[in-house]
Design a protein around this motif. Structure first.
Motif, PDB file in Angstrom:
ATOM      1  N   GLN A 298     -39.658  11.844 -13.334  1.00  0.00           N
ATOM      2  CA  GLN A 298     -39.354  10.423 -13.438  1.00  0.00           C
ATOM      3  C   GLN A 298     -39.265  10.026 -14.907  1.00  0.00           C
ATOM      4  N   GLU A 299     -38.322   9.149 -15.188  1.00  0.00           N
ATOM      5  CA  GLU A 299     -38.146   8.619 -16.537  1.00  0.00           C
ATOM      6  C   GLU A 299     -39.490   8.131 -17.073  1.00  0.00           C
ATOM      7  N   GLY A 300     -39.769   8.430 -18.335  1.00  0.00           N
ATOM      8  CA  GLY A 300     -41.026   8.019 -18.957  1.00  0.00           C
ATOM      9  C   GLY A 300     -42.104   9.085 -18.918  1.00  0.00           C
ATOM     10  N   ASN A 301     -41.887  10.161 -18.157  1.00  0.00           N
ATOM     11  CA  ASN A 301     -42.814  11.284 -18.115  1.00  0.00           C
ATOM     12  C   ASN A 301     -42.248  12.437 -18.938  1.00  0.00           C
ATOM     13  N   VAL A 302     -43.117  13.336 -19.357  1.00  0.00           N
ATOM     14  CA  VAL A 302     -42.674  14.538 -20.061  1.00  0.00           C
ATOM     15  C   VAL A 302     -42.222  15.553 -19.020  1.00  0.00           C
ATOM     16  N   CYS A 303     -41.075  16.172 -19.269  1.00  0.00           N
ATOM     17  CA  CYS A 303     -40.571  17.209 -18.376  1.00  0.00           C
ATOM     18  C   CYS A 303     -41.359  18.495 -18.633  1.00  0.00           C
ATOM     19  N   THR A 304     -42.040  18.991 -17.614  1.00  0.00           N
ATOM     20  CA  THR A 304     -42.909  20.161 -17.780  1.00  0.00           C
ATOM     21  C   THR A 304     -42.371  21.417 -17.102  1.00  0.00           C
ATOM     22  N   VAL A 305     -41.199  21.310 -16.461  1.00  0.00           N
ATOM     23  CA  VAL A 305     -40.647  22.472 -15.758  1.00  0.00           C
ATOM     24  C   VAL A 305     -39.137  22.575 -15.948  1.00  0.00           C
TER      25      VAL A 305
ATOM     26  N   ILE B 171     -35.021  13.054 -12.275  1.00  0.00           N
ATOM     27  CA  ILE B 171     -34.413  14.126 -11.496  1.00  0.00           C
ATOM     28  C   ILE B 171     -34.896  13.954 -10.059  1.00  0.00           C
ATOM     29  N   GLU B 172     -33.937  13.822  -9.152  1.00  0.00           N
ATOM     30  CA  GLU B 172     -34.236  13.499  -7.755  1.00  0.00           C
ATOM     31  C   GLU B 172     -33.489  14.452  -6.836  1.00  0.00           C
ATOM     32  N   ALA B 173     -34.119  14.791  -5.716  1.00  0.00           N
ATOM     33  CA  ALA B 173     -33.464  15.629  -4.708  1.00  0.00           C
ATOM     34  C   ALA B 173     -32.452  14.793  -3.928  1.00  0.00           C
ATOM     35  N   ILE B 174     -31.254  15.309  -3.805  1.00  0.00           N
ATOM     36  CA  ILE B 174     -30.216  14.676  -2.982  1.00  0.00           C
ATOM     37  C   ILE B 174     -30.336  15.187  -1.550  1.00  0.00           C
ATOM     38  N   GLU B 175     -30.837  16.394  -1.414  1.00  0.00           N
ATOM     39  CA  GLU B 175     -31.065  17.029  -0.119  1.00  0.00           C
ATOM     40  C   GLU B 175     -32.466  17.640  -0.162  1.00  0.00           C
ATOM     41  N   ASP B 176     -33.022  17.954   1.009  1.00  0.00           N
ATOM     42  CA  ASP B 176     -34.251  18.738   1.018  1.00  0.00           C
ATOM     43  C   ASP B 176     -33.962  20.017   0.234  1.00  0.00           C
ATOM     44  N   SER B 177     -34.882  20.387  -0.657  1.00  0.00           N
ATOM     45  CA  SER B 177     -34.595  21.478  -1.587  1.00  0.00           C
ATOM     46  C   SER B 177     -35.782  22.400  -1.765  1.00  0.00           C
ATOM     47  N   GLU B 178     -35.482  23.652  -2.088  1.00  0.00           N
ATOM     48  CA  GLU B 178     -36.487  24.635  -2.478  1.00  0.00           C
ATOM     49  C   GLU B 178     -36.164  25.075  -3.894  1.00  0.00           C
ATOM     50  N   LEU B 179     -37.162  24.996  -4.763  1.00  0.00           N
ATOM     51  CA  LEU B 179     -36.972  25.256  -6.181  1.00  0.00           C
ATOM     52  C   LEU B 179     -37.868  26.383  -6.651  1.00  0.00           C
ATOM     53  N   VAL B 180     -37.382  27.142  -7.618  1.00  0.00           N
ATOM     54  CA  VAL B 180     -38.200  28.107  -8.338  1.00  0.00           C
ATOM     55  C   VAL B 180     -38.466  27.467  -9.700  1.00  0.00           C
ATOM     56  N   LEU B 181     -39.740  27.288 -10.028  1.00  0.00           N
ATOM     57  CA  LEU B 181     -40.116  26.566 -11.240  1.00  0.00           C
ATOM     58  C   LEU B 181     -40.688  27.484 -12.310  1.00  0.00           C
ATOM     59  N   ILE B 182     -40.339  27.160 -13.544  1.00  0.00           N
ATOM     60  CA  ILE B 182     -40.927  27.802 -14.715  1.00  0.00           C
ATOM     61  C   ILE B 182     -41.569  26.669 -15.507  1.00  0.00           C
ATOM     62  N   ASN B 183     -42.896  26.698 -15.619  1.00  0.00           N
ATOM     63  CA  ASN B 183     -43.545  25.625 -16.382  1.00  0.00           C
ATOM     64  C   ASN B 183     -43.588  25.969 -17.867  1.00  0.00           C
ATOM     65  N   GLN B 184     -44.026  25.024 -18.663  1.00  0.00           N
ATOM     66  CA  GLN B 184     -44.012  25.168 -20.112  1.00  0.00           C
ATOM     67  C   GLN B 184     -44.853  26.367 -20.578  1.00  0.00           C
ATOM     68  N   LEU B 185     -46.049  26.544 -20.014  1.00  0.00           N
ATOM     69  CA  LEU B 185     -46.901  27.667 -20.413  1.00  0.00           C
ATOM     70  C   LEU B 185     -46.260  29.009 -20.044  1.00  0.00           C
ATOM     71  N   ALA B 186     -45.677  29.078 -18.845  1.00  0.00           N
ATOM     72  CA  ALA B 186     -45.014  30.310 -18.415  1.00  0.00           C
ATOM     73  C   ALA B 186     -43.815  30.603 -19.315  1.00  0.00           C
ATOM     74  N   TYR B 187     -43.063  29.574 -19.630  1.00  0.00           N
ATOM     75  CA  TYR B 187     -41.899  29.720 -20.510  1.00  0.00           C
ATOM     76  C   TYR B 187     -42.318  30.332 -21.846  1.00  0.00           C
ATOM     77  N   GLN B 188     -43.351  29.785 -22.478  1.00  0.00           N
ATOM     78  CA  GLN B 188     -43.818  30.269 -23.784  1.00  0.00           C
ATOM     79  C   GLN B 188     -44.347  31.702 -23.691  1.00  0.00           C
ATOM     80  N   GLU B 189     -45.123  31.963 -22.658  1.00  0.00           N
ATOM     81  CA  GLU B 189     -45.711  33.296 -22.503  1.00  0.00           C
ATOM     82  C   GLU B 189     -44.638  34.353 -22.251  1.00  0.00           C
ATOM     83  N   LEU B 190     -43.661  34.026 -21.410  1.00  0.00           N
ATOM     84  CA  LEU B 190     -42.602  34.987 -21.118  1.00  0.00           C
ATOM     85  C   LEU B 190     -41.711  35.237 -22.329  1.00  0.00           C
ATOM     86  N   LEU B 191     -41.513  34.223 -23.155  1.00  0.00           N
ATOM     87  CA  LEU B 191     -40.751  34.450 -24.389  1.00  0.00           C
ATOM     88  C   LEU B 191     -41.442  35.486 -25.276  1.00  0.00           C
TER      89      LEU B 191
END
Length: 192
Positions: A40-47, A95-115
């Motif tokens: 939602q607008e106003g929050n930090v994007c973490t994934v 960011i909003e779902a237009i349909e029921d959705s299944e997502l694979v998420l990479i969070n900020q900590l995972a992103y940094q560690e995998l780099l």
């Protein structure tokens, strides 16, 4: 659950079995219902989200409350607010779902560690971020240089699935048009 994600990955970068296991250990799965928010607008994007099934949209509202859709994401696509994700600043987008959705998420900590730990992941993310930048430039050029009719024709030529799966109101918002203008364009094209 991760098959589509890893098909996308290995379509861009070779991946050993050990690196696949490492990367998978940092991923998470999330199911969201239609009209549910990922950000939602106003929050930090973490994934960063990979769409395994379903469809999402990224949008913002102007000072008059008019919605402007910046991006759609269907199966096999990524969606995020990369600016917020990479800088830690609050997002201007929802960011909003237009349909029921299944997502694979990479969070900020995972992103940094995998780099740090996976050369293949580094190469993959470089390709993704480069691709996102190129797509943004193309979208900007299209918006400022093509007529509304040309923008619509380009959208249906490149992404026919979007036009089939989202409302005409959303397509109009994405193209920077009113729904009425889009209806006129569609009627004109149907008569040609």
């Amino acid at each position: 659950m991760y098959d589509r994600f890893f098909q996308h990955f290995t379509g861009k970068v070779p991946l050993s079995a050990d690196e696949r296991a490492l990367i998978q250990s940092f991923l998470s799965v999330k199911k969201i219902r239609k009209k549910q928010y990922l950000l939602q607008e106003g929050n930090v994007c973490t994934v960063v989200a990979f769409v395994d099934e379903g469809a999402l949209r990224s949008y913002t509202n102007d000072s008059e409350g008019k919605e402007h859709i910046l991006q759609f994401a269907l199966e096999g696509w990524f969606i995020s607010d990369l600016y917020s994700f990479l800088t830690g600043e609050v997002s201007s987008y929802t960011i909003e779902a237009i349909e029921d959705s299944e997502l694979v998420l990479i969070n900020q900590l995972a992103y940094q560690e995998l780099l740090k730990r996976s050369p293949s992941y580094q190469a993959y993310m470089l390709q993704l971020i480069t691709g996102a930048y190129i797509a943004l430039q193309k979208r900007l050029t299209t918006t400022i240089s093509l007529s509304p009719e040309e923008r619509y024709q380009q959208l249906i030529g490149l992404y026919p699935n979007i036009v089939q799966r989202v409302s005409q109101r959303m397509v109009a918002s994405y193209l920077g048009l009113t729904p009425e203008t889009l209806s006129r364009i569609r009627r004109r094209l149907a008569h040609e």
